[in-house]
Design an enzyme around this catalytic site. Structure first.
Site, PDB file in Angstrom:
ATOM      1  N   SER A 172       0.798  -1.232   0.000  1.00 46.06           N
ATOM      2  CA  SER A 172       0.000   0.000   0.000  1.00 46.06           C
ATOM      3  C   SER A 172       0.830   1.281   0.000  1.00 46.06           C
ATOM      4  O   SER A 172       0.362   2.328  -0.433  1.00 46.06           O
ATOM      5  CB  SER A 172      -0.920   0.019   1.226  1.00 46.06           C
ATOM      6  OG  SER A 172      -1.756  -1.099   1.234  1.00 46.06           O
ATOM      7  N   MET A 196      -6.253   3.856  -2.637  1.00 45.00           N
ATOM      8  CA  MET A 196      -7.139   4.976  -2.307  1.00 45.00           C
ATOM      9  C   MET A 196      -6.441   6.301  -2.618  1.00 45.00           C
ATOM     10  O   MET A 196      -5.248   6.339  -2.892  1.00 45.00           O
ATOM     11  CB  MET A 196      -7.672   4.902  -0.872  1.00 45.00           C
ATOM     12  CG  MET A 196      -6.643   4.791   0.231  1.00 45.00           C
ATOM     13  SD  MET A 196      -5.848   6.336   0.684  1.00 45.00           S
ATOM     14  CE  MET A 196      -7.154   7.170   1.561  1.00 45.00           C
ATOM     15  N   GLY A 198      -5.226   8.850  -1.253  1.00 49.37           N
ATOM     16  CA  GLY A 198      -4.052   9.416  -0.591  1.00 49.37           C
ATOM     17  C   GLY A 198      -2.764   8.680  -0.902  1.00 49.37           C
ATOM     18  O   GLY A 198      -1.683   9.143  -0.545  1.00 49.37           O
ATOM     19  N   LYS A 199      -2.850   7.522  -1.554  1.00 51.42           N
ATOM     20  CA  LYS A 199      -1.662   6.693  -1.763  1.00 51.42           C
ATOM     21  C   LYS A 199      -0.885   7.173  -2.989  1.00 51.42           C
ATOM     22  O   LYS A 199      -1.334   8.062  -3.710  1.00 51.42           O
ATOM     23  CB  LYS A 199      -2.086   5.223  -1.916  1.00 51.42           C
ATOM     24  CG  LYS A 199      -2.776   4.674  -0.655  1.00 51.42           C
ATOM     25  CD  LYS A 199      -1.803   4.356   0.462  1.00 51.42           C
ATOM     26  CE  LYS A 199      -2.385   4.404   1.861  1.00 51.42           C
ATOM     27  NZ  LYS A 199      -3.334   3.392   2.229  1.00 51.42           N
ATOM     28  N   SER A 200       0.245   6.544  -3.266  1.00 56.03           N
ATOM     29  CA  SER A 200       1.005   7.056  -4.406  1.00 56.03           C
ATOM     30  C   SER A 200       0.414   6.565  -5.723  1.00 56.03           C
ATOM     31  O   SER A 200       0.383   7.308  -6.705  1.00 56.03           O
ATOM     32  CB  SER A 200       2.499   6.757  -4.257  1.00 56.03           C
ATOM     33  OG  SER A 200       2.847   5.534  -4.765  1.00 56.03           O
TER      34      SER A 200
END
Ligand SMILES: *Cc1c(COP(=O)(O)O)cnc(C)c1O
Length: 433
Positions: A172, A196, A198-200
């Site tokens: 993640s 999601m 906010g992830k990279s």
């Protein structure tokens, strides 16, 4: 006031330039918009055509045979645990320093979590703390490539293989990170990850598993994909080759009682994001390496990144950390250091996630209403651990801090931010009086 006076003590701040779009993420273009609108206009949100293409492309990009999308990373990892035959009365091993969704799903399967400590330099599970935790009911080790840092798979895999324990990678934080030249998520039996916003790798709300093992793939399908449980489907050609006899009677109803079909607007965005992801994280890689190169040798702070000749990389540098060593700064607390950096106009905070092993969820929560904490409800040995048991994870607020997550390599802005950290470290004694 001298030019080196800390802003916190009334001096000028080190950061003078506006950040512009350097922190904006994800990068959305007309192509993303068109792809999502196409799904909406066709009314194809609950369809599978785009999702299937996305899975095949993602599997190819990873260099793994199978990929399967989920509505989020939490459910992807839940299915991976179940596929690895984690059940009631079993145990898994997981680092205490991670987001709760690396392992809390094990409780919902009736299994307990035996938390391991982390290494203070990698912030990933400490390989030296794994073997002593393996018992007769240990089914899986969760390896988190924490804050993008590739965990030392060469040390972890032999321990798992020796004891016949599965390895589940939580990717993640680390989409695209390389470990010795190869993508993380391709070393263990199976990998799960969040996608999601906010992830990279950010495509709305989504998750993914990837594996090279057809049985694990098929078990993940049967756990939460009612259209595909135990039957050959038109979904992907690969499916028809991996139909499992023992799952066939359950065709039509998912074994987990879950429904994991992805909203196709996310798959559509995923296909577009994937096309540009390698180039975009290359820019992040050079920006964060520039930042840390500027701070090389500054006392008290150290880069959280593998050495440049290791063949390992930090992927998209999700949740980038610095390592804090108070003893090099006369004992200045990490919180106070961060306060001074913030005053300089760069953004930071002390710590990372909170350690999981001391949380009441893993001590007293009775999820199944059995009159006992779920951690010991199913006849497991008691692996609960209190304060003082995992010293590195517990010291996280003193040994790590956040650094700016640059998305573009713009030297003028990056130099100012690096100067803010340098200035506070070099004037730490002014904060001690
Ligand atoms: C974000 C995250 C997850 C969970 O993913 P969701 O998509 O938010 O459900 C799991 N593990 C780690 C390490 C994460 O950071």
């Amino acid at each position: 006031m001298s030019p080196s006076a800390l802003a916190l003590l009334g001096g000028n701040s080190a950061v003078t330039k506006g950040a512009g779009d350097i922190f904006d993420w994800p990068l959305i273009t007309q192509e993303d918009e068109d792809a999502v609108l196409d799904v909406l206009r066709r009314g194809a949100m609950s369809g599978n055509d785009i999702t299937k293409e996305f899975e095949l492309e993602f599997a190819q990009w990873m260099g793994r045979q199978y990929a399967l999308t989920f509505p989020n990373g939490t459910d992807a990892l839940r299915a991976a645990l179940w596929a690895c035959e984690v059940g009631a009365g079993d145990e898994i091993i997981c680092p205490s320093m991670t987001y709760w969704a690396s392992c809390t799903q094990a409780l919902t399967l009736g299994a307990a979590v035996n938390f391991a400590d982390i290494d203070p330099d990698t912030l990933c599970i400490d390989p030296a703390d794994i073997e002593r935790r393996i018992g007769p009911r240990t089914r899986a080790i969760i390896v988190v490539h924490y804050a993008g840092y590739p965990a030392p798979m060469d040390e972890i895999l032999p321990i798992a293989h020796k004891h016949g324990v599965r390895v589940i990678e939580d990717v993640s934080h680390a989409h695209g990170s390389l470990y010795k030249g190869r993508k993380v998520g391709t070393f263990g039996d199976i990998a799960g990850m969040s996608m999601m916003s906010g992830k990279s790798f950010a495509i709305g709300e989504a998750g993914m598993i990837v594996t090279g093992d057809p049985a694990l793939y098929q078990r993940c399908i049967s756990y939460g994909f009612y259209e595909r449980t135990g039957v050959a489907t038109r979904w992907a050609e690969a499916d028809s080759q991996v139909t499992m006899e023992e799952l066939k009677p359950y065709a039509g109803i998912p074994m987990g009682g879950y429904k994991y079909r992805l909203n196709q607007t996310c798959a559509a965005m995923g296909k577009v994001q994937l096309k540009y992801y390698d180039a975009r994280i290359a820019a992040i890689q050079s920006a964060l390496n520039r930042f840390w190169d500027l701070l090389e040798g500054v006392p008290g702070i150290k880069a959280h990144r593998p050495s440049k000749d290791s063949g390992s990389t930090m992927g998209g540098w999700y949740f980038p950390r610095g390592l804090y060593r108070a003893d090099e700064l006369g004992g200045l607390s990490c919180a106070r250091f961060c306060e001074a950096v913030n005053a300089e106009g760069a953004s930071t905070h002390a710590g990372s996630n909170f350690p999981l092993h001391t949380h009441p969820m893993f001590h007293t929560a009775d999820i199944f209403r059995m009159g006992k904490p779920t951690m010991v409800s199913f006849g497991q040995r008691d692996v609960r651990q209190g304060q003082g048991t995992l010293p590195v994870a517990e010291s996280i607020g003193e040994i790590t801090f956040g650094v700016p997550w640059f998305k573009h390599d713009r030297p003028a802005i990056i130099e100012e931010h690096a100067a803010a950290f340098r200035k506070v470290a070099e004037n730490a004694k002014d904060l001690m009086d």
